[in-house]
Design a protein around this motif. Structure first.
Motif, PDB file in Angstrom:
ATOM      1  N   VAL A  12       6.685  -1.621  18.785  1.00 33.91           N
ATOM      2  CA  VAL A  12       7.111  -0.760  19.878  1.00 33.91           C
ATOM      3  C   VAL A  12       6.022  -0.678  20.935  1.00 33.91           C
ATOM      4  N   LEU A  13       4.759  -0.581  20.520  1.00 33.16           N
ATOM      5  CA  LEU A  13       3.644  -0.544  21.458  1.00 33.16           C
ATOM      6  C   LEU A  13       3.600  -1.832  22.270  1.00 33.16           C
ATOM      7  N   ALA A  14       3.793  -2.964  21.625  1.00 30.86           N
ATOM      8  CA  ALA A  14       3.768  -4.248  22.319  1.00 30.86           C
ATOM      9  C   ALA A  14       4.895  -4.333  23.345  1.00 30.86           C
ATOM     10  N   ILE A  15       6.058  -3.823  23.013  1.00 28.50           N
ATOM     11  CA  ILE A  15       7.180  -3.859  23.943  1.00 28.50           C
ATOM     12  C   ILE A  15       6.858  -3.010  25.169  1.00 28.50           C
ATOM     13  N   LEU A  90      20.598   2.045  17.268  1.00 24.30           N
ATOM     14  CA  LEU A  90      19.305   1.370  17.208  1.00 24.30           C
ATOM     15  C   LEU A  90      19.067   0.739  15.846  1.00 24.30           C
ATOM     16  N   ALA A  91      18.617  -0.510  15.865  1.00 24.28           N
ATOM     17  CA  ALA A  91      18.271  -1.222  14.632  1.00 24.28           C
ATOM     18  C   ALA A  91      16.996  -2.027  14.866  1.00 24.28           C
ATOM     19  N   TYR A  92      16.334  -2.371  13.783  1.00 23.83           N
ATOM     20  CA  TYR A  92      15.164  -3.244  13.804  1.00 23.83           C
ATOM     21  C   TYR A  92      15.490  -4.484  12.996  1.00 23.83           C
ATOM     22  N   LEU A 112      10.681  -8.088  20.737  1.00 26.02           N
ATOM     23  CA  LEU A 112      11.650  -8.129  21.817  1.00 26.02           C
ATOM     24  C   LEU A 112      12.641  -6.993  21.664  1.00 26.02           C
ATOM     25  N   LYS A 113      13.149  -6.543  22.770  1.00 28.44           N
ATOM     26  CA  LYS A 113      14.210  -5.540  22.757  1.00 28.44           C
ATOM     27  C   LYS A 113      15.489  -6.224  23.191  1.00 28.44           C
ATOM     28  N   LEU A 114      16.449  -6.305  22.277  1.00 28.58           N
ATOM     29  CA  LEU A 114      17.746  -6.890  22.589  1.00 28.58           C
ATOM     30  C   LEU A 114      18.730  -5.760  22.882  1.00 28.58           C
ATOM     31  N   THR A 115      19.325  -5.789  24.052  1.00 28.64           N
ATOM     32  CA  THR A 115      20.340  -4.821  24.436  1.00 28.64           C
ATOM     33  C   THR A 115      21.661  -5.572  24.454  1.00 28.64           C
ATOM     34  N   PHE A 116      22.557  -5.195  23.584  1.00 27.22           N
ATOM     35  CA  PHE A 116      23.796  -5.946  23.404  1.00 27.22           C
ATOM     36  C   PHE A 116      24.847  -5.573  24.439  1.00 27.22           C
ATOM     37  N   ILE A 126      15.424  -3.841  18.162  1.00 27.85           N
ATOM     38  CA  ILE A 126      14.031  -4.249  18.357  1.00 27.85           C
ATOM     39  C   ILE A 126      13.760  -5.301  17.290  1.00 27.85           C
ATOM     40  N   VAL A 127      13.364  -6.493  17.714  1.00 27.31           N
ATOM     41  CA  VAL A 127      13.175  -7.596  16.773  1.00 27.31           C
ATOM     42  C   VAL A 127      11.791  -8.213  16.931  1.00 27.31           C
ATOM     43  N   GLN A 128      11.318  -8.798  15.857  1.00 27.67           N
ATOM     44  CA  GLN A 128      10.092  -9.577  15.901  1.00 27.67           C
ATOM     45  C   GLN A 128      10.483 -11.042  15.731  1.00 27.67           C
TER      46      GLN A 128
END
Length: 177
Positions: A12-15, A90-92, A112-116, A126-128
Motif C-alpha cells: 500500500v505504501l508503494a502504491i 476490496l481484495a488483495y 498495482l491497484k486494479l480498478t475493475f 491490490i496486487v503484487q
C-alpha cells in the motif's frame, strides 16, 4: 501474521508513493503451480525475491532451486500466494503481468491497484506482480487463483499435486466458468 501484514503495508505504501500511471488492461486467472519468475534473484531489483515452496506448497526453498515446471525442478508457487477479500469491494492478491513493451523484470514485486469495470464495476484489487507473464498480451494481468487454469505450463500442477495434465477443468480458464 506480522510479516503478512507488513507486506500489505509495504504494498500500500508503494502504491501511494509511486508516480500515478493509469490505463486500461485485461485480467484473466491462472494457477500453474510453477515457481514464480520473480522468485529468481536475477529477476528482482530488490534483494528479496518472492518466496517459492517445496512440493507441499508451504515449506520455503532457496531461490536457486529450479522450478517444478522444469524436468528436474522441485520448486513451486507457495499455497499462500492466492487472493483474499477484505470486504465486498476490496481484495488483495498476486498476478503475472505483462506491460506495454512486453516482459519487464524491473516490474517484479511491484504493487498495482486494479480498478475493475464491466461485471466487477466498483471493485478494487491490490496486487503484487510475482510473475512476468511472458505469454500475456500488453497490459494484461493474470490473477493467481487456485483452479484458475494452468495455461501453457501443464507440468507444474501435475508434478506437484498429481493433477491432470491440463489442470482442473479447462487448461485456459480452469474450474470456474
Amino acid at each position: 501474521m506480522k510479516a503478512f501484514l507488513a507486506a500489505i503495508a509495504l504494498c500500500v505504501l508503494a502504491i501511494g508513493s509511486e508516480a500515478k500511471v493509469s490505463g486500461s488492461g485485461t485480467t484473466t486467472r491462472y494457477w500453474d503451480c510453477c515457481k514464480p519468475s520473480c522468485s529468481w534473484k536475477e529477476n528482482v531489483a530488490t534483494s528479496t525475491p518472492v518466496n517459492s515452496c517445496s512440493k507441499d506448497g508451504t515449506t520455503k526453498v532457496d531461490p536457486s532451486v529450479t522450478s517444478g515446471c522444469d524436468s528436474d525442478g522441485t520448486s513451486y508457487v507457495c499455497n499462500n500466494l492466492q487472493p483474499w477479500a477484505v470486504n465486498d469491494t476490496l481484495a488483495y492478491g498476486y498476478v503475472a503481468a505483462s506491460f506495454t513493451g512486453g516482459v519487464d523484470n524491473s516490474k517484479c514485486c511491484v504493487c498495482l491497484k486494479l480498478t475493475f469495470t464491466n461485471a466487477l464495476a466498483g471493485k478494487t484489487m491490490i496486487v503484487q506482480n510475482v510473475n512476468t507473464g511472458g505469454d500475456l498480451s500488453s497490459n494484461h494481468f493474470d490473477i493467481q487463483i487456485p483452479g484458475g487454469g494452468v495455461g501453457i505450463f501443464t507440468r507444474g500442477c501435475s508434478t506437484q499435486w498429481n493433477a491432470p495434465q491440463s489442470g482442473w477443468g479447462q487448461q485456459y480458464g480452469g474450474a470456474f466458468h
